[in-house]
Design a protein around this motif. Sequence first.
Motif: not given
Length: 214
Positions: A68-77
């Motif tokens: 799970l990538g938390p918005a926002y910067k977690g998403i591309p990670l």
Amino acid sequence: MHDYQRRFIEFALEHDVLRFGEFTLKSGRTSPYFFNAGSFDTGSRLSALGGFYADAVAAAGLEFDVLLGPAYKGIPLAAATAVQLADAHGRDVPWCFNRKEAKDHGEGGLFVGAEPRGRLLVVDDVITAGTAIREVIALVDGLDATVAGVVVAVDRRERGTGELSAIQEVERDHGIAVTSIVTFDDIIEYLQETGRFAEHLPAVRAYRERYGVA
Ligand SMILES: O=P(O)(O)OC[C@H]1O[C@H](OP(=O)(O)OP(=O)(O)O)[C@H](O)[C@@H]1O
Ligand SMILES: O=C(O)c1cc(=O)[nH]c(=O)[nH]1
């Protein structure tokens, strides 16, 4: 410090992701350094970054069902980590991310991608005071899912709300395993070892003294 950690710090310095100066953090703290994952801003850099995350996930032996990538910067990670887990580690794992605002048209909802269920591994950039991680825990509350682990690039090793580090608090309160590619201590060790950015070392040490954990 391991060799891959040294390589990661150099990779971050090379692309201005790790910078020294004066920065205001989400917690309100004024920090002499900042890790801006958004500056890994080309395909090859993001791919290499995903490789570091995937290696850290594999090395930590974390058990999970969905990234799970938390918005926002977690998403591309989370996306880059999923790609590298598949390509370099032969693990084709489901991944998803959340929206900061729920969408009420089209496919609707708060999450995009795989259904967040079972053991979630949260992929984010840094942990400072732990607020972002607590927000994710609250976000999945009520779903058929639990946050089983967190992987970040940098554990800033700062105090949370009390004397423990933010990560220790999260581990204590929620029984969650947290792993990082590097910690603030590794960054300080790197500066001491190489003599690079020597002019920033006093401020870095003072910050560690003020907000760091033993
Ligand atoms: O441990 P904390 O004190 O919460 O601080 C760290 C968090 O703060 C920033 O996120 P931000 O909420 O600014 O979100 P962004 O990903 O949208 O930039 C950063 O990306 C971390 O997720
Ligand atoms: O605490 C934060 O807000 C923070 C620290 C950091 O090093 N990088 C970042 O993106 N946010």
